[in-house]
Scaffold this motif. Structure first.
Motif, mmCIF file in Angstrom:
data_model
loop_
_atom_site.group_PDB
_atom_site.id
_atom_site.type_symbol
_atom_site.label_atom_id
_atom_site.label_comp_id
_atom_site.label_asym_id
_atom_site.label_seq_id
_atom_site.Cartn_x
_atom_site.Cartn_y
_atom_site.Cartn_z
ATOM 1 N N SER A 156 -48.431 30.790 103.540
ATOM 2 C CA SER A 156 -49.101 31.411 102.397
ATOM 3 C C SER A 156 -48.138 32.212 101.530
ATOM 4 O O SER A 156 -47.344 33.008 102.032
ATOM 5 C CB SER A 156 -50.220 32.337 102.885
ATOM 6 O OG SER A 156 -50.811 33.024 101.807
ATOM 7 N N TRP A 157 -48.246 32.045 100.213
ATOM 8 C CA TRP A 157 -47.468 32.849 99.275
ATOM 9 C C TRP A 157 -47.946 34.296 99.277
ATOM 10 O O TRP A 157 -47.220 35.188 98.831
ATOM 11 C CB TRP A 157 -47.612 32.276 97.853
ATOM 12 C CG TRP A 157 -49.021 32.352 97.350
ATOM 13 C CD1 TRP A 157 -49.978 31.386 97.448
ATOM 14 C CD2 TRP A 157 -49.648 33.468 96.713
ATOM 15 N NE1 TRP A 157 -51.162 31.828 96.911
ATOM 16 C CE2 TRP A 157 -50.991 33.110 96.447
ATOM 17 C CE3 TRP A 157 -49.214 34.739 96.333
ATOM 18 C CZ2 TRP A 157 -51.885 33.968 95.832
ATOM 19 C CZ3 TRP A 157 -50.107 35.598 95.719
ATOM 20 C CH2 TRP A 157 -51.435 35.206 95.476
ATOM 21 N N THR A 158 -49.150 34.551 99.782
ATOM 22 C CA THR A 158 -49.740 35.892 99.668
ATOM 23 C C THR A 158 -48.979 36.948 100.464
ATOM 24 O O THR A 158 -49.181 38.143 100.236
ATOM 25 C CB THR A 158 -51.212 35.895 100.121
ATOM 26 O OG1 THR A 158 -51.288 35.455 101.482
ATOM 27 C CG2 THR A 158 -52.056 35.007 99.231
ATOM 28 N N VAL A 159 -48.147 36.545 101.397
ATOM 29 C CA VAL A 159 -47.369 37.522 102.159
ATOM 30 C C VAL A 159 -45.884 37.421 101.832
ATOM 31 O O VAL A 159 -45.029 37.810 102.614
ATOM 32 C CB VAL A 159 -47.588 37.353 103.683
ATOM 33 C CG1 VAL A 159 -49.031 37.696 104.043
ATOM 34 C CG2 VAL A 159 -47.258 35.926 104.131
ATOM 35 N N LYS A 160 -45.596 36.889 100.646
ATOM 36 C CA LYS A 160 -44.210 36.753 100.201
ATOM 37 C C LYS A 160 -44.088 37.269 98.768
ATOM 38 O O LYS A 160 -45.068 37.334 98.031
ATOM 39 C CB LYS A 160 -43.757 35.294 100.285
ATOM 40 C CG LYS A 160 -43.716 34.745 101.715
ATOM 41 C CD LYS A 160 -43.329 33.282 101.731
ATOM 42 C CE LYS A 160 -43.135 32.784 103.158
ATOM 43 N NZ LYS A 160 -44.348 32.918 103.994
ATOM 44 N N ASP A 161 -42.889 37.618 98.390
ATOM 45 C CA ASP A 161 -42.665 38.154 97.051
ATOM 46 C C ASP A 161 -42.323 37.077 96.037
ATOM 47 O O ASP A 161 -42.378 37.322 94.832
ATOM 48 C CB ASP A 161 -41.552 39.204 97.073
ATOM 49 C CG ASP A 161 -41.990 40.459 97.808
ATOM 50 O OD1 ASP A 161 -43.161 40.849 97.653
ATOM 51 O OD2 ASP A 161 -41.180 41.044 98.543
ATOM 52 N N SER A 162 -41.957 35.885 96.506
ATOM 53 C CA SER A 162 -41.651 34.804 95.584
ATOM 54 C C SER A 162 -41.678 33.480 96.342
ATOM 55 O O SER A 162 -41.717 33.448 97.575
ATOM 56 C CB SER A 162 -40.278 35.008 94.929
ATOM 57 O OG SER A 162 -40.086 34.083 93.881
ATOM 58 N N ALA A 163 -41.668 32.408 95.589
ATOM 59 C CA ALA A 163 -41.628 31.058 96.161
ATOM 60 C C ALA A 163 -41.207 30.113 95.055
ATOM 61 O O ALA A 163 -41.393 30.394 93.868
ATOM 62 C CB ALA A 163 -42.988 30.655 96.729
#
Length: 596
Positions: free
Chosen positions: A394-401
């Protein structure tokens, strides 16, 4: 999608962007133009270059009476663009009507907006109208047939250039490529939205998208357009195609049935069709990365398993239900045998869909297959895939992708599985959603609009997915503490943002919404089709480093651009103002939720 339309853009002769003149003392008020339900949290954002020293009045347009006087509350967040920010909370007003906010001294006004139980009723139907514009094959919006010769295969078990019938499906965005990556998600999302809210959809068009009811909810007509194409893309139990056409498509704007792209058989003729091998692909120097096919096989299987239930129980069509069930089972087995991900292909440009996740898709497929077949093996496998996916996908627990690296932008499998597992595992699944919501909430507290997404390419897709995640978490857990956060994400999409614009075309009518969108129907035919979700704002740093961007008209939002994020209602900005098929489809569940 989003690849640079070099030839078209360079034909324009406009020079630099003019900066709009404005008063340093001007006060700006941002609200949700589409409106509010009576029970909603209702908070406007007020900003100015200088301190605001006045109260604001909520005025009933019909009567001219002040419904509420509000003392604004200063926000201690990042001052985007050098502005100072305040909030005005008018949640206590629940009386239906049309209202506007006005500064008591300055007389600065917001646009008019409604409050009422019916504010969102039927709004999801506008999104379906945009989906019909994206249809390939017969397009009801344009009343024409296009790309009937899709396609000739590459990388398949048959000889290269063998003809296969892959007509149909949806054009991906402003371009005319077709991807199973996005179409599988769009189809499954619409089916889940229908299964959750079967009584909230209308029947105004037939299966071809032409005016006139056919006894089937329009969302199912649209989903079946996707299902029929998915079935074509899976012509045998061990075969799957994943893409039709590539960036040779990008030869300027064109009407679909007059496609000037040439894939080796002449313009407006056959197009390349890529077989899913689970290995890196590419006809030229830009090779995709691939480790398997489970992302595509899993998502497609989830869509077909959902369809099998709906067509069996609701539409009383056991024949089509059986076809979907059989294909879902074989696709899931393909995913089991080739775990990993298949990415999109490019031809002459470095851009492609960079999906690198797959366990989430297999969880979703296994959960839907269990509910469809009652085979407990699927249930156990779904639980294993859920743990494997966890929050890591999930992108929701990352600052970028990177672009579409963590796709889909919400793991719908957690919700699909939640209703058929024991209480302990339910808590585990709820925790996966909760982790992402809490992480994005921390980000939201750092900006004046309380938006929780990173502004990477397609930020609006992330935002509607985050809103959907909050909705699904609430349904799973009964925990309503994130309602204000949910409303803030929704309100951003309809005008509570620096630019004061909706992010959906022609929504609301008479409001500020994207007009100069990066699509051929607008550029060539001056058509404004409602319901299309544009890509949305991007970090200024991303915008400044993208190739081929050039605004074609003076920037009407120049005074609101800032060091953090930019958005342009301009045909030349393919990064922020191109409506997407999957982004629009991925907003339908959210819009249907509010249509109660």
């Amino acid at each position: 999608m989003y690849l640079i339309q070099f030839i078209f853009l360079l034909t324009f002769i406009f020079g630099g962007v003019e900066t709009a003149e404005y008063s340093q003392n001007e006060i700006h008020i941002r609200i949700n133009q589409l409106g509010y339900l009576p029970s909603d949290t209702k908070v406007a954002v007020v900003f100015s270059k200088f301190p605001v020293k006045e109260n604001f009045q909520l005025i009933n347009k019909a009567t001219g009476k002040v419904a509420l006087e509000i003392k604004p509350e200063r926000l201690q967040t990042n001052e985007w663009g050098g502005f100072l920010y305040w909030e005005t909370d008018f949640s206590k007003v629940t009386e239906p009507g049309d209202y506007f906010l006005q500064g008591k001294k300055s007389k600065s006004q917001s646009s008019v907006f409604p409050i009422g139980e019916g504010t969102y009723t039927g709004q999801q139907e506008s999104l379906l109208e945009f989906m019909r514009q994206q249809r390939c094959g017969y397009n009801p919006t344009l009343d024409m047939v296009c790309h009937a010769k899709d396609g000739r295969t590459f990388f398949g078990p048959m000889a290269d250039s063998t003809y296969v019938d892959l007509s149909g499906g949806w054009h991906d965005a402003g371009d005319q490529l077709k991807y199973l990556i996005t179409s599988s998600y769009a189809t499954a999302h619409m089916l889940m939205a229908y299964e959750m809210y079967p009584d909230r959809f209308e029947d105004k068009v037939n299966a071809l998208g032409q005016s006139g009811p056919n006894g089937i909810a329009d969302v199912l007509d649209e989903a079946k357009w996707g299902l029929d194409w998915i079935l074509k893309m899976h012509p045998a139990p061990d075969q799957l195609f994943h893409q039709v056409a590539d960036d040779r498509d990008h030869r300027g704007f064109k009407i679909p049935n007059q496609d000037n792209a040439d894939y080796g058989w002449g313009a407006n003729c056959y197009r390349a069709a890529y077989f899913a091998t689970g290995k890196p692909q590419g006809l030229m120097k830009y090779q995709s990365e691939a480790t398997g096919v489970a992302n595509l096989a899993g998502r497609s299987a989830a869509a077909l398993a959902l369809a099998a239930r709906i067509w069996e129980k609701d539409l009383k069509d056991p024949e089509f239900a059986g076809t979907c069930r059989k294909a879902a089972i074989s696709l899931y087995q393909m995913g089991r045998e080739k775990e990993g991900y298949q990415q999109g292909n490019s031809y002459g440009a470095p851009y492609r869909y960079n999906e690198e996740t797959w366990a989430d898709d297999m969880e979703w497929a296994a959960a839907e297959l269990y509910k469809t077949t009652k085979d407990k093996n699927y249930l156990e496998e779904a639980k294993k895939y859920a743990v494997l996916s966890n929050t890591a996908d999930s992108w929701t627990v990352k600052d970028s992708a990177s672009h579409y690296q963590l796709y889909p932008f919400i793991n719908m499998g957690h919700f699909a599985l939640h209703g058929v597992v024991d209480a302990d595992f339910q808590k585990t699944l709820e925790g996966y959603y909760l982790d992402g919501i809490k992480y994005t909430l921390k980000r939201a507290q750092q900006n004046p609009f309380h938006v929780g997404v990173p502004f990477i390419w397609c930020s609006n897709n992330l935002l509607t997915s985050l809103a959907t995640q909050v909705i699904l978490y609430e349904k799973m857990s009964g925990d309503k503490q994130f309602e204000p956060f949910l409303k803030a994400q929704r309100d951003w999409l309809f005008g509570r943002n620096p630019w004061g614009t909706s992010m959906f075309t022609r929504m609301p009518e008479g409001g500020e919404y994207p007009v100069e969108v990066h699509t051929a129907p607008y550029v060539l035919l001056d058509m404004q089709v409602p319901g299309g979700l544009v890509d949305g704002p991007v970090y200024t740093s991303i915008y400044n480093n993208l190739l081929g961007l050039r605004l074609l008209k003076p920037d009407v939002f120049a005074q609101f651009q800032n060091e953090h994020v930019v958005y342009h209602d301009d045909v030349g900005d393919y990064s922020t103002n191109e409506p997407t098929m999957d982004g629009t489809a991925g907003s339908i569940l959210m819009m249907t939720y509010f249509s109660r």
